[in-house]
Structure formats: C-alpha cells, structure tokens
Design an enzyme around this catalytic site. Structure first.
Site, PDB file in Angstrom:
ATOM      1  N   HIS A 185       0.818  -1.217   0.000  1.00 24.86           N
ATOM      2  CA  HIS A 185       0.000   0.000   0.000  1.00 24.86           C
ATOM      3  C   HIS A 185       0.849   1.263   0.000  1.00 24.86           C
ATOM      4  CE1 HIS A 185      -3.382  -2.589   0.684  1.00 24.86           C
ATOM      5  NE2 HIS A 185      -2.950  -2.980   1.860  1.00 24.86           N
ATOM      6  N   CYS A 194      -6.707  -6.826   2.956  1.00 28.22           N
ATOM      7  CA  CYS A 194      -7.994  -6.703   3.650  1.00 28.22           C
ATOM      8  C   CYS A 194      -9.108  -7.429   2.895  1.00 28.22           C
ATOM      9  CB  CYS A 194      -8.357  -5.232   3.840  1.00 28.22           C
ATOM     10  SG  CYS A 194      -8.313  -4.273   2.312  1.00 28.22           S
TER      11      CYS A 194
END
Length: 454
Positions: A10, A42
C-alpha cells in the site's frame, strides 16, 4: 535524482506512483521480494468466502503499470543490507541467489509488516497457515476445501472476518483468543457482547480468554489446538495473532519504537538523512493521545506513502496524524470505530467519560427505522472527544468518519451536540444521532463544573 524503494504494497505503491508523477526525471528502482505487488490483504476474507470471484481485482497496480511510469521494478529481489551513511544497499535476486550493490539519493522504506508467529510446540505442523498476502490466500482457499474443522487463532478484524467466511462455507469453526473479548482493541463490551452472541448463534465456537500453548498432530498434519484451558479439534489452523513491522534492515540506523516500528517526523523523514518511511513498518502520530503508536492500517499506509512523495525534496505537506478509524461488517451488523475506546482511554490513564445512545436512525413514521447504537468517549476535564463506536443493521458507518474529523480538529462533545447536520426523513431525524449523543452528554456538564468551550 536516484530513488530506491524497498517494498511495494500500500504505502510503497502510493509513494512510487506519486514520486514518478511529481518527478518524471527521477530514476526510481523498486525492490520487492514477493512475486506480486499492491495486494489488498484486507480482501482475503472476501476472496476466501467467495464474495470476490476474481482475485485480480484485489491488485491495484503491477510491475507493468509502474514501467509505464518509467519505474524499474525488481520482483523477487530481497534487500539484505542498507548502509544509510554511505547511501548504498545490497540486494539478492531470490531466483538466482546473486547479490549486487546499488546506490541512492533518496531511500523509501515501505517494508510493511509480517504476522506474529509464536514459538510453540507443533507450530511447524502442516495446515497451520498465516493470512497476509496473495499466496497465503490461495493456500487458505485450497486447504479449506478439504478441511472439516477450522480453528482461527486471533479475534481481531482478520480473524473475525475469516471465521464468518469459513462458517458461510459450511465449515465447523472455533475462534480462539487470549483476550476475554473479541475485537477488544477496537470496541467496548457494549458492542463486542452482541457480536459474540451473533457468532455463537451462527454456530461458531468461541474459546476466549484462552492462550494457545501447543499444537498436536498426526502424520505431520495438525489435528488439535491446545490452550491453557482445553483442547480443540482442527484439521486447519489460521494464525491471526497480530503483526510486527519488518524493519530489521534499519535496526540501529534509525530511531524506532520498542517493537521495531520506525519513527518518522511529520514529513515522513526518519532520523537518517534522505531516508523516508511509510506504512506498516512505521509508527504513526495518534491524535487522541498525541503520542507515537503502531496502528497498521491500509488507510494510514496510502496517506503516508503519498506524503513521502510530496515531501521527498522539500517539506510541503505535514502528516495530520490518525485516529485509527476502521470498520467491519459481521453478518448483518455494520460496525465502525475511531479513536480510543473507553477501556483504552482508562488504560492510558485518561480521566474519560462516555455517552451511549440507542435510537432509531430515522423517524418512526417511515416504513422502516433500524436501530443504531452509538458510543462517544470524551475526556472529563476538557470535554475533548477521544473516540466513538457505532453499530447498526443499517449501514451508518460513514458517521464515524465525521467523528474522526471531530477528533482531528480537537472538538468537544458539547460542540458535537450542535453541529449542523441536514434533516430529511429518508435519512435521519431532526436531531441526528450524532447530535443526540452530544446532547445526552450535556447534563454531565453540571457534575464536572467545567466551562463549555465554544
């Protein structure tokens, strides 16, 4: 300007893309030890549960996309040494074993985190898995097809989402955690109690307040999870105990927290010149306490990665800190939280109060009017909002983003009572439930004998 980036998830992806766009003349080289980049971990539970059919949608970049920006991405390359004084690094090609040196003008460390793996008897048995990256998710899916009884160790967000996914896939599931409550870092008992009941109602076995001590197996494969209070049958175990920052490369070269999280300033600088860091490898500024904390969230990572690029040459935009805002959907319940729980505030030594409301989110004359539970935690003396939690069958989780802004701006619970929110019967009441929480806190003002700050 020669920029080296270690790690590409990320924070790394955000830093790389923005650096390439802001400094097209820069020579950017990325070192990534995995065979893929920018995986949204996630989404693992959604992939495991079959909600996400095509896992490629969980990737938001690729070496090919970065190449279009002029970025050189070295996949399956692990950086084994960094010399921040001489601005050099050594990398190893994991396919060939060959090592080589490289130099940089600016170094961006976005090495992320790795699951905590306890040193327990039987931990090396087959079918004891981690849940972090794309390869993990594929292994979990493949192994779970043949599993009958799955044990998940760790009742945080990842663990809770996985037990739901496994249960919906028709598996017998046991959830084990050393803490007496699920999601104890994120929610107070008023919220965790009904969620635990919901899990039980769906047939999930809860073994809370139990610490795993070992694993038993037959034929090299796990069969039993042993805790300090009992034994639980399992032919597949997923470890979701927590994460540690991947920062061994810079140990002794930059300032860190005790757990190894890199400390950065408001502009993402580490204590070493021209070395920047972002994401799960870092500590963040936690606004409710004003202290550095380790809160590995994708939202923190992408913000920090973007700021690295913006501040790579000159300090332009400071980091605003975070409230650790997060949300989760468990069966029919939509849940979100921001800032500190009441338990966390008291553990921190803060003299905190809380107001809890249960109301219908819109007028009762409407065809439906789902109930909403909202708790707002605030400091007794200053009345400053410290945190909030919400739960409803209706998706009202965006309201927690509003509270996050309130905490960010140092607002009081009394101000919350009178914030201007629109009214429309389809969506809310004349007094929005956020206002209602603030209003219910007002009578406590007389008890505290503190002036209202406006």
């Amino acid at each position: 300007m020669k920029v080296a980036v270690i790690g590409c998830t990320h924070a790394g992806t955000a830093a790389i893309v923005n650096t390439a766009q802001l400094y097209p003349e820069a020579e950017i080289t990325v070192y990534e030890r995995n065979d893929n980049i920018s995986f949204l971990s996630c989404g693992i539970a959604l992939y495991v549960g079959g909600v996400v059919k095509d896992p490629q949608g969980l990737f938001y970049s690729s070496p090919e996309k970065l190449a279009e920006l002029g970025v050189k991405t070295n996949m399956r390359h692990e950086v084994v040494l960094v010399d921040t004084k001489n601005k050099t690094l050594r990398a190893r090609d994991l396919n060939t074993g060959k090592e080589f040196d490289d130099a940089y003008d600016k170094l961006i460390v976005t090495t992320g985190s790795w699951p905590i793996v306890p040193k327990l008897e039987g931990i090396d048995l087959d079918n004891i898995l981690l849940s972090k990256n794309y390869n993990h998710s594929n292994t979990i899916i493949e192994k779970s097809r043949h599993a009958k009884h799955i044990a998940v160790v760790g009742a945080g967000y990842i663990g809770i989402e996985l037990v739901e996914a496994f249960q919906l896939n028709g598996k017998k599931v046991t959830l084990i955690d050393a803490e007496p409550r699920i999601l104890s870092k994120y929610l107070d008992p008023e919220f965790t109690n009904p969620i635990e009941q919901s899990l039980k109602d769906h047939g999930i076995e809860l073994a809370l307040g139990e610490k795993v001590s070992s694993f038993k197996g037959e034929g090299g494969k796990v069969t039993t999870v042993v805790t300090d209070k009992g034994e639980y049958q399992a032919d597949l175990v997923i470890l979701c105990i927590g994460f540690r920052p991947n920062t061994e490369l810079l140990k002794g070269q930059v300032d860190m927290l005790d757990n190894g999280a890199i400390i950065v300033d408001n502009y993402m600088h580490t204590s070493a010149p021209d070395v920047f860091a972002a994401g799960d490898s870092c500590a963040i500024h936690y606004n409710p306490t004003g202290k550095k904390a380790y809160i590995p969230l994708a939202t923190n990572a992408v913000r920090m990665g973007t700021l690295v690029a913006r501040n790579l040459v000159n300090n332009t935009i400071p980091y605003m800190g975070t409230q650790g805002t997060s949300g989760i959907k468990i069966y029919e319940d939509n849940i979100a939280g921001t800032g500190m729980t009441e338990a966390a505030a008291k553990h921190e030594g803060i003299d905190a109060e809380a107001v809890m409301i249960t109301d219908n989110y819109r007028p009762e004359f409407m065809p439906t009017f789902e109930e909403v539970q909202l708790k707002v935690v605030f400091e007794r003396g200053t009345r400053r909002i410290l945190g909030a939690q919400i739960m409803s069958k209706m998706d009202l989780t965006q309201s927690i983003n509003t509270i996050s802004v309130c905490i960010q701006n140092g607002m009081t619970v009394d101000q919350l009572a009178f914030i201007d929110f629109f009214f429309q019967p389809h969506y809310n009441k004349p007094w929005n439930f956020l206002n209602t929480a603030g209003l219910q806190a007002l009578p406590k003002l007389a008890e505290s004998k503190q002036p209202v700050r406006v």
